[in-house]
Design an enzyme around this catalytic site. Sequence first.
Site: not given
Length: 650
Positions: A324-326, A352, A446
């Site tokens: 998730w681009d966390y 995030k 993100s």
Amino acid sequence: MMIQRVILLLTGCALLLPAAAQDWNYYRGDQGGSGFSPHQQITSDNVSTLQVAWQYRSGEAQQFAEELPRSALETTPILLPEAAGGHLVFCTAFNQVIALDPETGAERWRYDPEISLAGDRPFKCRGVSWWTDPDGLAGQQCRQRIFTATHDRRLIALDARNGKLCEGFGNKGTVKLYSDAEGFIPGDIGSVSPPVVVNGTIVIGSAVVDFVRAHTPRGTVKAFDARSGAARWQFEPIPLDAKAPNAKQWPVDAVAVSGGANAWAPLSVDEVRDLVFIPTGAPSPDYYGALRPGDNRYANSLVVLRGSTGEVVWSFQFVHHDVWDYDTPAQPMLVELQRDGKAIPAVVQLTKQGFVFVFHRETGEPLFPIIEKAVPQSAVAGELLSPTQPTSPELPLLLSHDLNAENAWGLTAWDRGACAKKITSLNNQGLFTALAETPTLMLPGSLGGANWGGGVFWPARQQLVVNVNTAPFVGHLKPISVTEAGEHLPPAGKTMRITMAGTPYTVVVESLLSPLGIPCSEPPWGKLMAIDLAKGEVLWQTPLGSVHEMAPFPLPFDINWGTPNLGGALMTAGNLVFIGATMDRRFRAFSADSGEMLWQHTLPVDAPASPMTYQRGGRQFVVIAAGGHHMYQRKMGDYIVAFALPKSRK
């Protein structure tokens, strides 16, 4: 080293006072990133009279006119003590280091590293660091040093008094942050956050392009001797072999199929305990993990290292097997948490995802319960998701994760209905729904949640204040047919398309908008909120930003529905919270008590940076950098603006 640590512990009470008490000597006021200042000449009673004291322009808007749209002036200056020259020092987006007179804004010296402009990474530098050599003599060349890291991966030491290179550091003042064996592709990996110094050791992370291909540079954290520049140790978040402690959570060829897990956010230091706090990001590629099965331990984590050796003291992973681009985006905040009349050394990490995690600084023991919660398991073929993800249920969520047809938002019944129809069509199983080949709700996206601006903390009140993004996005994985180019965040409603080379997919992300171009969730789409960490309760929250300049045409009045925001806040003992960050060119002051906005000033361009404050010549100054939001194609600039109360008339 043991004797030194005993002395530090004996004097620990004094050392744990925020460095801002001696003025703003570090990127966020103190080495633990509190963002708090005890100065209180400017108060909630007189802030309405605040005015511009001086304004400085670096000249980069003209010097780098072609590159300016892919730059970001996100710097926060530091104020040096008189022994180090008494300058106000900051880095520009293109890594020039500039010293100003803190009372007038007049330039005193400038150092230009003449960086390479190759690559596609945005140019940015969030701050520099100051260090005093305890073995140097007063007035000796480079006893007082400024350390800065560049876009093209160089660590540079300057004499703080005059900006000259420290010849005895590395190769005549410079240490190369990559080896020839590692290879180096300009723009693939750089430096954005300031290096930190712990008991004479410089520690630095990196910023990696982690979404354009599977195999990217690994996020090695490196440490050097602050005096000589000699390498001391390095920490590898991705295992290099089967003997690494995290090897079982990665494939056997981890470094060949992945990369990243880098520390691009600011680091924190506890010199008393010889600890460095490392927030790490996602492994590459951000949105597809089938090539890197396992939890990918040390990625998406807070990793605490021994400053003198680099050994892992403890760690905690906030996202298992991230798709998730966390990233862990914010500087870990080292605070003293009050419980039962005792001060507990704590570290607060914002995420995030919108969670607040709090740990005992020495042991990693959670100071508020953490629960592994079952999460959605649907994913594209070959993906192996973690069955659970950590949550912090006894602390307030920074944003709601629930968006459905029933709570869709719109200005009219027509566009509200259109939003409800869109939401109904999405793959939407709540937080941690993995992207699919069909459109998937991303809430948060993100951008967060919290981002690199992080929070600020008032110790006496146990009050945490943080700015939050709340707008929803939609993403999906598109089977690769042709290579497509795009941007990491969808600017002003445009679509991001990034081909993840080495995988079967291109990732496509766009804002979830109504036919009128308005987010489909209820405002505010950016907010400022305060949390009592002693009680775990929300004290107040308020919209942050007006959307009047984001409409198809500018409106002559404010619409305070909140905007996307990047940058952090400043909290002072004058009962004030200062923040820029928004997409409306405003710099604001809020009451720390109530969240009421007390003052605002329109800047030449947006200010996606964190402000700072200091006192000189009997006046308190508040300073912020204004360079514009490059991700959203806003007007760009190169301003440093200082504010103060009007001079009293004698």
